[in-house]
Enzyme design. Sequence first.
Site, PDB file in Angstrom:
ATOM      1  CG  ASP A  85      -2.064   0.867   1.213  1.00  0.00           C
ATOM      2  OD1 ASP A  85      -1.880   2.063   0.980  1.00  0.00           O
ATOM      3  OD2 ASP A  85      -3.182   0.364   1.410  1.00  0.00           O
ATOM      4  NE  ARG A 139      -4.923   2.656   0.248  1.00  0.00           N
ATOM      5  CZ  ARG A 139      -5.940   1.902   0.641  1.00  0.00           C
ATOM      6  NH1 ARG A 139      -7.181   2.301   0.419  1.00  0.00           N
ATOM      7  NH2 ARG A 139      -5.730   0.769   1.264  1.00  0.00           N
TER       8      ARG A 139
END
Length: 420
Positions: free
Chosen positions: A329, A331
Site C-alpha cells: 500500500d 496511500r
Amino acid sequence: MKKNRSNPSHIVLTSHPPKDGKIPKITWGAKTLAERGPLIASMADHAASNVIGAYAGAYSVYRAVAVATGELDPLHVPDLHNTSPPVKIGPHEQWFEPGKIVSLDPWGHMVGEAFEDYRQKGLDVRPTIAVTRAHINIPEIHDAMRAGRLKPDGKILKENGDVRVTKAAIDPVWHLPGMAARLGVDEHDLRRSLFENSGGMFPELVTRPDLKVFLPPIGGHTLYFMGDVETIHDPNVPLACRVHDECNGSDVFGSDICTCRPYLCHGIELCIETAQQGGCGLVVYNRKEGRALGEVTKFLVYNARKRQEGGDSAAKYFERTECVAGVQDMRFQALMPDIFHWLGIKKIDRFASMSNMKHDALAQHGIEIVHRIPIPAELIPPDAAVEMEAKKAAGYFVPDPEQVMDEKGLEGVKGRGLDE
Ligand SMILES: [Zn+2]
C-alpha cells in the site's frame, strides 16, 4: 509546426514582483491569510515564485504540453470573477495548530478574492481549492428509494432521485517540513527522494531549501457534502462519512473484483439519510488509484493473483500485491486527516469504512469515530470475497471477531479464474 504564443515583451506584466522588489514570504500556519501570505507559482517567471512546482496538480503537465503546442498562451491570467465558493468554510482552529495540516492549503479556496491585488501586480496566485454545488443521480440511490430505505424530502433527495450536494475539489499543496515530520523522515531526505524519483523534475527541491512549499504533480481530492456544509464542524450535528480511495475499475465501470463502488454508494446512502435527519454527510474521494500504486500495477496484480497456482485466493491476496509493487500500500493514510482538519471536524458519528488504516489515522489525529459501519454483506460481489476476507484477516473492522477466518479458511476463499 505550431509555435507557442509566448511573447517576451509581456513577461514583465505577469511576473514583475511587488514594488519593493521582494517576493512575499509564506508563513505556514499563520492566523490570517494576510499573515500567511500568497502562494505564488509563477509559470512565466520562476524567479517570482515562492513555491516549488506548478498549479493544477497532475494537470500541470497537460498545461505544459498546451503551451508547447501553442494552444495556450503561457501568460494567460485566469479571470476569477464569480468563481468564489457558495458556502463559507473556515478558518478553523486546526488551520493554525502546528503540524495539523501539511498536504493542502487551508486557505486555497479564498486566495482568488483575497489576493486580487497581488494578481493585479502580475503575481501568479491561483486557488488550489474550488467549491461548487451540484445534483447527483446514481442508480444505487434509486435502488435504496425503491427498497424504502431512502425517502425523498424534496430538499436533500428529490422525487426523481436527484441528490443536492455541495462539492469541493482540492489540489495537493505540500508543506515540506510538516510533511517530513508527519511521515517521520528527515526533510532533506524527503526532498532528495522526491527529486530523484521524479527523474529530477523539480531541482529546487534540492537547490532551494528556503522554498518550503511544493505543489506536486499528483491527483488531489474531491469532497461531496450533503446537508449544511457550514455546520459540518459542529460536534452536535451528526456526521456520516465515507473516506474513499479511487478505484476506477469498480467506481466507474462496475468491475466486481472489489467492493469499492458498492461501499461508496452505501456511504452516499448513509450521508443522505444523516443529512435528512438534520445532520451532514461527507464523502471524501481521494485520487489514489489502486492504493496509490496506479492502475497499471493494479492490473498486473490481478493477473498475478488469478494465474497463481491454486487460483486467486484470500490467503495470498496481500502477497501478490507485494510481489509486483514491492509494498502492499502507498496511500499514506497519515496525510488523510488533513481534509478533516480543513473542515474543522473533530467527530464522525457514522464512519462508512472498515479500514483499520483510515480509522487509526483519524484516531491518531484526535478525530473521534463513534460508529464504524461495515458494508452490508449483500452488497459484496462474489468475486470480491477474496479481497474482503483477506482484509478482515489483516485487521479490517468486523463487528463480530468470529467472522475473521483463519489461514485454512482463507485458502478456501477463491476468486474467478482469468478466463472465466
Ligand atoms: Zn476497487
